[in-house]
Write an enzyme that holds these catalytic residues in place. Structure first.
Site, PDB file in Angstrom:
ATOM      1  N   GLY A  97       0.779  -1.240   0.000  1.00 31.06           N
ATOM      2  CA  GLY A  97       0.000   0.000   0.000  1.00 31.06           C
ATOM      3  C   GLY A  97       0.806   1.283   0.000  1.00 31.06           C
ATOM      4  N   ASN A 141       1.597   2.979  -2.617  1.00 31.76           N
ATOM      5  CA  ASN A 141       0.905   3.891  -3.549  1.00 31.76           C
ATOM      6  C   ASN A 141      -0.362   4.463  -2.919  1.00 31.76           C
ATOM      7  OD1 ASN A 141       2.155   4.199  -6.367  1.00 31.76           O
ATOM      8  ND2 ASN A 141       2.453   2.019  -5.923  1.00 31.76           N
ATOM      9  N   MET A 146      -3.615  -7.256  -7.024  1.00 34.65           N
ATOM     10  CA  MET A 146      -2.952  -8.364  -7.711  1.00 34.65           C
ATOM     11  C   MET A 146      -3.903  -9.293  -8.465  1.00 34.65           C
ATOM     12  SD  MET A 146       0.082  -7.587  -7.202  1.00 34.65           S
ATOM     13  CE  MET A 146       1.016  -9.018  -7.717  1.00 34.65           C
ATOM     14  N   HIS A 183       1.667   0.599 -13.134  1.00 35.09           N
ATOM     15  CA  HIS A 183       2.493  -0.577 -13.438  1.00 35.09           C
ATOM     16  C   HIS A 183       3.964  -0.159 -13.470  1.00 35.09           C
ATOM     17  CE1 HIS A 183       3.467  -4.538 -14.858  1.00 35.09           C
ATOM     18  NE2 HIS A 183       4.249  -3.984 -15.772  1.00 35.09           N
ATOM     19  N   ILE A 225      -6.662  -9.733 -11.908  1.00 34.29           N
ATOM     20  CA  ILE A 225      -7.047  -9.190 -13.210  1.00 34.29           C
ATOM     21  C   ILE A 225      -8.566  -9.060 -13.240  1.00 34.29           C
ATOM     22  CG2 ILE A 225      -7.087  -9.663 -15.688  1.00 34.29           C
ATOM     23  CD1 ILE A 225      -4.413 -11.319 -15.002  1.00 34.29           C
ATOM     24  N   LEU A 226      -9.032  -7.862 -13.569  1.00 33.36           N
ATOM     25  CA  LEU A 226     -10.477  -7.619 -13.588  1.00 33.36           C
ATOM     26  C   LEU A 226     -11.045  -7.934 -14.964  1.00 33.36           C
ATOM     27  CD1 LEU A 226     -10.401  -4.306 -11.560  1.00 33.36           C
ATOM     28  CD2 LEU A 226     -11.287  -6.504 -10.771  1.00 33.36           C
ATOM     29  N   ASN A 229      -4.628   1.978 -13.455  1.00 29.76           N
ATOM     30  CA  ASN A 229      -3.667   1.095 -12.787  1.00 29.76           C
ATOM     31  C   ASN A 229      -2.279   1.712 -12.873  1.00 29.76           C
ATOM     32  OD1 ASN A 229      -2.652  -1.402 -11.635  1.00 29.76           O
ATOM     33  ND2 ASN A 229      -1.906  -1.945 -13.673  1.00 29.76           N
TER      34      ASN A 229
END
Ligand code: GRF
Length: 216
Positions: free
Chosen positions: A12, A14, A90, A109, A92-93, A107
């Site tokens: 966390g 970010n 972590m 990355h 994938i939606l 997101n």
């Protein structure tokens, strides 16, 4: 005030950068809810410390991925979330989730996508022998780490780098470009035309962040 929901799975840092930028008055947003798929995420400790509402939704407690995603959508909708921020989430939606928030899921990355997608992007860059890497904030679509790019920051890769040392160098920029992007959304300056995203009125053409940061 832009209502945001932040999805996390771990440390966390970010999330912390977002909290700090909001508290400092740099980002005109409110974190309505933090959703973690991991009850042990350090990110939740940060929520407790800052009085931010959070909930844990674990995939294993749901019969299917669809049911898991529906549970997250329900919480986000109940809270009136206008922008969904994946900050070290972590999972994938699916398109099913994304259709509830069209062009409104972002997101962070830790690579210059489309290079080094997926897990351990910094280690991938070191092993590949890349001389530059960096980080990207992008719109989430059904691809993995390949949606339309909003902003990227570039950092050099040094001969002695490991995945960890490169990750540390990149992280400092993650903590700037993610809050900055939220602020651009709050200002309604993000214009999306297919794969092309333009931040209206932003300064393009400088290093190391393109378009240039405004709040840091
Ligand atoms: C960051 O490197 C981010 O780019 C990636 O996952 C990591 C999350 O770190 N998607 P944190 O949980 O924000 O500290």
């Amino acid at each position: 005030m832009l209502k945001i929901g932040v999805l996390v799975s771990g440390r966390g840092s970010n999330l912390q950068a977002i909290i700090d930028s909001i508290e400092a008055g740099k980002v005109n947003a409110k974190i309505e809810i933090v959703v973690s798929d991991n009850p042990k995420a350090l990110a939740l400790e940060r929520c407790r410390k800052h009085g931010i509402p959070y909930t844990t939704i674990e995939q294993k407690n749901h019969s299917s991925r669809k049911a898991f995603e529906e549970a997250i959508v329900k919480v986000l909708k109940e809270k009136g979330v206008e922008l969904v921020v994946l900050a070290g989430f972590m999972r994938i939606l699916s398109g099913h989730f994304l259709k509830h928030f069209p062009n409104r899921v972002i997101n962070i990355h830790p690579s210059l996508i489309p290079a080094f997608q997926g897990l351990h992007a910094q280690e991938q860059a070191v092993k590949f022998g890349a001389k530059f890497s960096g980080c990207t904030v992008h719109i989430v679509d059904e691809s993995v780490d390949a949606g339309p790019v909003i902003v990227q920051a570039v950092v050099p890769v040094l001969p002695e780098d490991t995945g960890e040392t490169l990750a540390e160098r990149i992280l400092k920029w993650e903590h700037k470009i993610l809050p900055q992007t939220i602020q651009w959304f709050a200002e309604n300056r993000i214009k999306i035309d297919g794969r092309k995203v333009i931040v209206e009125g932003a300064k393009y053409g400088e290093l190391p962040v393109n378009p240039a940061l405004e709040i840091f």
